[in-house]
Scaffold this motif. Structure first.
Motif, PDB file in Angstrom:
ATOM      1  N   MET A 101       0.842  -1.200   0.000  1.00 26.55           N
ATOM      2  CA  MET A 101       0.000   0.000   0.000  1.00 26.55           C
ATOM      3  C   MET A 101       0.877   1.250   0.000  1.00 26.55           C
ATOM      4  SD  MET A 101      -2.977   1.040   2.730  1.00 26.55           S
ATOM      5  CE  MET A 101      -3.930   2.531   2.509  1.00 26.55           C
ATOM      6  N   LYS A 102       0.520   2.210  -0.869  1.00 28.02           N
ATOM      7  CA  LYS A 102       1.306   3.428  -0.982  1.00 28.02           C
ATOM      8  C   LYS A 102       1.245   4.251   0.303  1.00 28.02           C
ATOM      9  CE  LYS A 102       1.065   4.378  -5.963  1.00 28.02           C
ATOM     10  NZ  LYS A 102       0.652   5.388  -6.975  1.00 28.02           N
ATOM     11  N   LYS A 103       2.401   4.826   0.668  1.00 26.72           N
ATOM     12  CA  LYS A 103       2.432   5.788   1.762  1.00 26.72           C
ATOM     13  C   LYS A 103       1.839   7.112   1.271  1.00 26.72           C
ATOM     14  CE  LYS A 103       4.723   3.488   5.004  1.00 26.72           C
ATOM     15  NZ  LYS A 103       4.192   3.235   6.365  1.00 26.72           N
ATOM     16  N   ARG A 104       1.041   7.754   2.130  1.00 22.79           N
ATOM     17  CA  ARG A 104       0.381   9.010   1.753  1.00 22.79           C
ATOM     18  C   ARG A 104       1.135  10.182   2.356  1.00 22.79           C
ATOM     19  NH1 ARG A 104      -5.700  11.276   2.640  1.00 22.79           N
ATOM     20  NH2 ARG A 104      -6.094  11.830   0.462  1.00 22.79           N
ATOM     21  N   VAL A 105       1.447  11.172   1.520  1.00 19.93           N
ATOM     22  CA  VAL A 105       2.226  12.328   1.959  1.00 19.93           C
ATOM     23  C   VAL A 105       1.439  13.614   1.727  1.00 19.93           C
ATOM     24  CG1 VAL A 105       4.371  13.625   1.691  1.00 19.93           C
ATOM     25  CG2 VAL A 105       4.378  11.151   1.408  1.00 19.93           C
ATOM     26  N   LEU A 106       1.407  14.444   2.750  1.00 15.62           N
ATOM     27  CA  LEU A 106       0.833  15.782   2.626  1.00 15.62           C
ATOM     28  C   LEU A 106       1.930  16.704   2.127  1.00 15.62           C
ATOM     29  CD1 LEU A 106      -1.442  17.919   3.268  1.00 15.62           C
ATOM     30  CD2 LEU A 106      -0.258  18.234   5.455  1.00 15.62           C
ATOM     31  N   ALA A 107       1.819  17.204   0.908  1.00 20.12           N
ATOM     32  CA  ALA A 107       2.782  18.147   0.362  1.00 20.12           C
ATOM     33  C   ALA A 107       2.308  19.557   0.679  1.00 20.12           C
ATOM     34  CB  ALA A 107       2.915  17.957  -1.144  1.00 20.12           C
ATOM     35  N   ALA A 108       3.048  20.244   1.555  1.00 23.65           N
ATOM     36  CA  ALA A 108       2.697  21.616   1.917  1.00 23.65           C
ATOM     37  C   ALA A 108       3.139  22.533   0.782  1.00 23.65           C
ATOM     38  CB  ALA A 108       3.383  22.008   3.228  1.00 23.65           C
ATOM     39  N   LEU A 109       2.177  23.032   0.039  1.00 22.20           N
ATOM     40  CA  LEU A 109       2.467  23.861  -1.132  1.00 22.20           C
ATOM     41  C   LEU A 109       2.500  25.341  -0.760  1.00 22.20           C
ATOM     42  CD1 LEU A 109       0.146  22.075  -3.721  1.00 22.20           C
ATOM     43  CD2 LEU A 109       2.575  21.646  -3.270  1.00 22.20           C
ATOM     44  N   SER A 110       3.306  26.089  -1.511  1.00 24.41           N
ATOM     45  CA  SER A 110       3.371  27.531  -1.293  1.00 24.41           C
ATOM     46  C   SER A 110       2.965  28.309  -2.537  1.00 24.41           C
ATOM     47  CB  SER A 110       4.802  27.937  -0.900  1.00 24.41           C
ATOM     48  OG  SER A 110       5.685  27.749  -1.998  1.00 24.41           O
ATOM     49  N   GLY A 111       2.815  27.597  -3.651  1.00 29.31           N
ATOM     50  CA  GLY A 111       2.552  28.267  -4.917  1.00 29.31           C
ATOM     51  C   GLY A 111       3.829  28.568  -5.665  1.00 29.31           C
ATOM     52  N   GLY A 112       4.986  28.256  -5.070  1.00 25.38           N
ATOM     53  CA  GLY A 112       6.272  28.517  -5.694  1.00 25.38           C
ATOM     54  C   GLY A 112       6.917  27.252  -6.229  1.00 25.38           C
ATOM     55  N   MET A 113       8.100  27.434  -6.853  1.00 34.62           N
ATOM     56  CA  MET A 113       8.724  26.313  -7.546  1.00 34.62           C
ATOM     57  C   MET A 113       9.291  25.250  -6.609  1.00 34.62           C
ATOM     58  SD  MET A 113      12.353  27.754  -9.029  1.00 34.62           S
ATOM     59  CE  MET A 113      11.521  28.711 -10.311  1.00 34.62           C
ATOM     60  N   ASP A 114       9.754  25.617  -5.435  1.00 36.40           N
ATOM     61  CA  ASP A 114      10.385  24.623  -4.571  1.00 36.40           C
ATOM     62  C   ASP A 114       9.384  23.598  -4.041  1.00 36.40           C
ATOM     63  OD1 ASP A 114      12.911  25.740  -4.900  1.00 36.40           O
ATOM     64  OD2 ASP A 114      12.642  27.138  -3.233  1.00 36.40           O
ATOM     65  N   SER A 115       8.242  24.073  -3.555  1.00 34.68           N
ATOM     66  CA  SER A 115       7.236  23.113  -3.075  1.00 34.68           C
ATOM     67  C   SER A 115       6.640  22.327  -4.235  1.00 34.68           C
ATOM     68  CB  SER A 115       6.134  23.833  -2.287  1.00 34.68           C
ATOM     69  OG  SER A 115       5.421  24.744  -3.093  1.00 34.68           O
ATOM     70  N   ALA A 116       6.583  22.952  -5.418  1.00 31.74           N
ATOM     71  CA  ALA A 116       6.112  22.237  -6.606  1.00 31.74           C
ATOM     72  C   ALA A 116       7.062  21.096  -6.942  1.00 31.74           C
ATOM     73  CB  ALA A 116       6.000  23.193  -7.789  1.00 31.74           C
ATOM     74  N   ALA A 117       8.355  21.381  -6.892  1.00 30.96           N
ATOM     75  CA  ALA A 117       9.360  20.359  -7.177  1.00 30.96           C
ATOM     76  C   ALA A 117       9.274  19.221  -6.165  1.00 30.96           C
ATOM     77  CB  ALA A 117      10.754  20.981  -7.160  1.00 30.96           C
ATOM     78  N   ALA A 118       9.034  19.567  -4.902  1.00 31.56           N
ATOM     79  CA  ALA A 118       8.901  18.538  -3.871  1.00 31.56           C
ATOM     80  C   ALA A 118       7.736  17.609  -4.186  1.00 31.56           C
ATOM     81  CB  ALA A 118       8.716  19.195  -2.503  1.00 31.56           C
ATOM     82  N   ALA A 119       6.600  18.184  -4.593  1.00 35.93           N
ATOM     83  CA  ALA A 119       5.423  17.375  -4.919  1.00 35.93           C
ATOM     84  C   ALA A 119       5.687  16.479  -6.128  1.00 35.93           C
ATOM     85  CB  ALA A 119       4.228  18.286  -5.188  1.00 35.93           C
ATOM     86  N   VAL A 120       6.365  17.019  -7.140  1.00 34.68           N
ATOM     87  CA  VAL A 120       6.693  16.231  -8.334  1.00 34.68           C
ATOM     88  C   VAL A 120       7.566  15.031  -7.965  1.00 34.68           C
ATOM     89  CG1 VAL A 120       7.999  16.248 -10.501  1.00 34.68           C
ATOM     90  CG2 VAL A 120       6.462  18.147  -9.957  1.00 34.68           C
ATOM     91  N   LEU A 121       8.584  15.278  -7.150  1.00 33.22           N
ATOM     92  CA  LEU A 121       9.501  14.207  -6.752  1.00 33.22           C
ATOM     93  C   LEU A 121       8.786  13.126  -5.943  1.00 33.22           C
ATOM     94  CD1 LEU A 121      12.639  16.342  -5.815  1.00 33.22           C
ATOM     95  CD2 LEU A 121      12.461  14.708  -7.699  1.00 33.22           C
ATOM     96  N   LEU A 122       7.884  13.544  -5.070  1.00 29.36           N
ATOM     97  CA  LEU A 122       7.144  12.584  -4.257  1.00 29.36           C
ATOM     98  C   LEU A 122       6.297  11.656  -5.136  1.00 29.36           C
ATOM     99  CD1 LEU A 122       6.024  14.972  -1.393  1.00 29.36           C
ATOM    100  CD2 LEU A 122       7.605  13.057  -1.150  1.00 29.36           C
ATOM    101  N   LYS A 123       5.654  12.237  -6.151  1.00 35.20           N
ATOM    102  CA  LYS A 123       4.857  11.418  -7.073  1.00 35.20           C
ATOM    103  C   LYS A 123       5.745  10.418  -7.805  1.00 35.20           C
ATOM    104  CE  LYS A 123       1.301  12.119  -9.313  1.00 35.20           C
ATOM    105  NZ  LYS A 123       0.335  12.435 -10.381  1.00 35.20           N
ATOM    106  N   GLU A 124       6.916  10.892  -8.247  1.00 34.27           N
ATOM    107  CA  GLU A 124       7.829  10.024  -8.981  1.00 34.27           C
ATOM    108  C   GLU A 124       8.376   8.904  -8.097  1.00 34.27           C
ATOM    109  OE1 GLU A 124      10.804  12.548 -10.638  1.00 34.27           O
ATOM    110  OE2 GLU A 124       9.558  13.126 -12.352  1.00 34.27           O
ATOM    111  N   GLN A 125       8.452   9.158  -6.796  1.00 34.87           N
ATOM    112  CA  GLN A 125       8.967   8.155  -5.857  1.00 34.87           C
ATOM    113  C   GLN A 125       7.888   7.167  -5.414  1.00 34.87           C
ATOM    114  OE1 GLN A 125      10.715  10.566  -2.771  1.00 34.87           O
ATOM    115  NE2 GLN A 125      12.254  11.420  -4.160  1.00 34.87           N
ATOM    116  N   GLY A 126       6.660   7.337  -5.950  1.00 36.29           N
ATOM    117  CA  GLY A 126       5.611   6.368  -5.702  1.00 36.29           C
ATOM    118  C   GLY A 126       4.710   6.661  -4.522  1.00 36.29           C
ATOM    119  N   PHE A 127       4.805   7.850  -3.957  1.00 36.19           N
ATOM    120  CA  PHE A 127       3.915   8.220  -2.855  1.00 36.19           C
ATOM    121  C   PHE A 127       2.560   8.661  -3.398  1.00 36.19           C
ATOM    122  CE2 PHE A 127       8.111   9.073  -0.914  1.00 36.19           C
ATOM    123  CZ  PHE A 127       7.969   8.397   0.284  1.00 36.19           C
TER     124      PHE A 127
END
Length: 349
Positions: free
Chosen positions: A1-27
């Motif tokens: 079962m996939k681990k669920r992660v809350l990505a705290a977004l700010s509307g900027g590129m850094d939090s966007a990049a974090a969310a993209v990486l998390l998806k790619e890592q299978g979360f």
């Protein structure tokens, strides 16, 4: 079962990049943002503004992830804005972002979402920092990020062990250049917002404070003029003093109990030591009487400098600088490192 992660977004590129990486890592990723300011307070200068909420929502749609916007403006005003004002009235210069991370972003924000029945295993942010569990220390640790020019561990120095244990920092092993390149490759275009700016800039934030006029003193001379209120001054300030003199002058001390501002020359700004309180032990756990050498940052943009630390009490330490430091400012966060590890954080007294 996939681990669920809350990505705290700010509307900027850094939090966007974090969310993209998390998806790619299978979360399984859930995007969420805090609204921190109401629509009438110049919120364009901070994160948590209406514009940021819109940017974050658009990003979530592009990534195909669930999105939640949570209004914490009242809690933010009570916990952070009030603290900001109170500190200035005490003649201190606070860093509200450090407090906000510990009490709001990684605290109230998470608890509120959980109270709504949202379940997630971790929270993730776009901070440039690295977290890990150290078997030898038996502690969750924070370490400097790969991109030390963008490193943001300073702003995370009040996080608890529990908070660190539940947090992922996907950008810890990336540079800003690599983040920009990755987003460009994925055709994600976002405004590059100032890092760790949860709090607005500008003296308009101090408008309406009942700060009374008082004496401006010059070291060794006496009264030189009258200030309009101690809230308009900070240690090291040179411009906007409202006095003239034959030499450049700087604010070297603020005495709130006497409502006085004390000026001096640049040489008077240098200090050999300082006390720090409200200590939060991060990667190391020390006890009263412990002594060690490390490096200290006395403000966010301050380069790490060598120091000697003595733990006096559980929440207070004496720091002696190897080289005297300029503008050591009461109220600012002080963060001490041992090697790459964030050892502890505190507040300059």
């Amino acid at each position: 079962m996939k681990k669920r992660v809350l990505a705290a977004l700010s509307g900027g590129m850094d939090s966007a990049a974090a969310a993209v990486l998390l998806k790619e890592q299978g979360f399984e990723v859930l995007g969420a943002i805090m609204k921190l300011w109401n629509d009438s307070t110049g919120e364009k200068h901070s994160c948590g503004s209406p514009n940021d909420v819109e940017d974050a929502e658009n990003l979530a749609k592009k990534l195909g992830i669930e999105f939640i916007s949570l209004d914490l403006s009242k809690e933010f005003a009570d916990e952070i804005y009030k603290y900001f004002i109170d500190e200035y009235l005490k003649g201190r210069t606070p860093n509200p972002c450090v407090r906000c991370n510990a009490r709001v972003k990684f605290g109230l924000f998470v608890k509120k979402l959980e109270s709504f029945g949202l379940n997630f295993d971790y929270i993730a942010t776009g901070h440039y920092a690295y977290s890990c569990f150290d078997e030898d220390k038996q502690r969750f640790c924070l370490k400097l990020s790969k991109d030390q020019k963008k490193d943001q561990t300073y702003f995370l120095s009040q996080l608890s062990q529990e908070q660190i244990s539940k947090t992922i920092f996907p950008l810890g092993k990336l540079t800003k250049t690599e983040v920009k390149r990755m987003l460009a490759f994925k055709n994600i275009k976002l405004f590059e917002k100032r890092e760790s700016q949860d709090f607005k800039a500008g003296k308009f934030l101090l408008n309406g404070i009942n700060s009374k006029p008082g004496d401006i003193l010059l070291l060794g001379v006496g009264k030189l003029g009258t200030h309009k209120g101690i809230c308009g001054y900070t240690i090291g300030q040179r411009k906007g003093l409202g006095v003239s003199y034959s030499k450049p002058l700087y604010v070297v001390k603020i005495i709130p109990e006497l409502n006085q501002i004390v000026l001096g020359e640049e040489k008077d700004l240098f200090k050999k030591e300082c006390y720090i309180s409200h200590i939060n032990f991060v990667s190391f756990l020390f006890k009263p009487g412990d002594e060690f050498t490390g490096e200290i940052k006395i403000r966010a943009v301050h380069p790490r400098t060598e120091c000697f630390v003595k733990i006096l009490y559980e929440d207070k330490a004496l720091v002696t600088f190897k080289v005297p430091q300029k503008s050591v400012t009461p109220g600012q966060a002080a963060v001490i490192y041992i090697g790459d590890y964030l050892a502890l954080g505190g507040i300059i007294d």
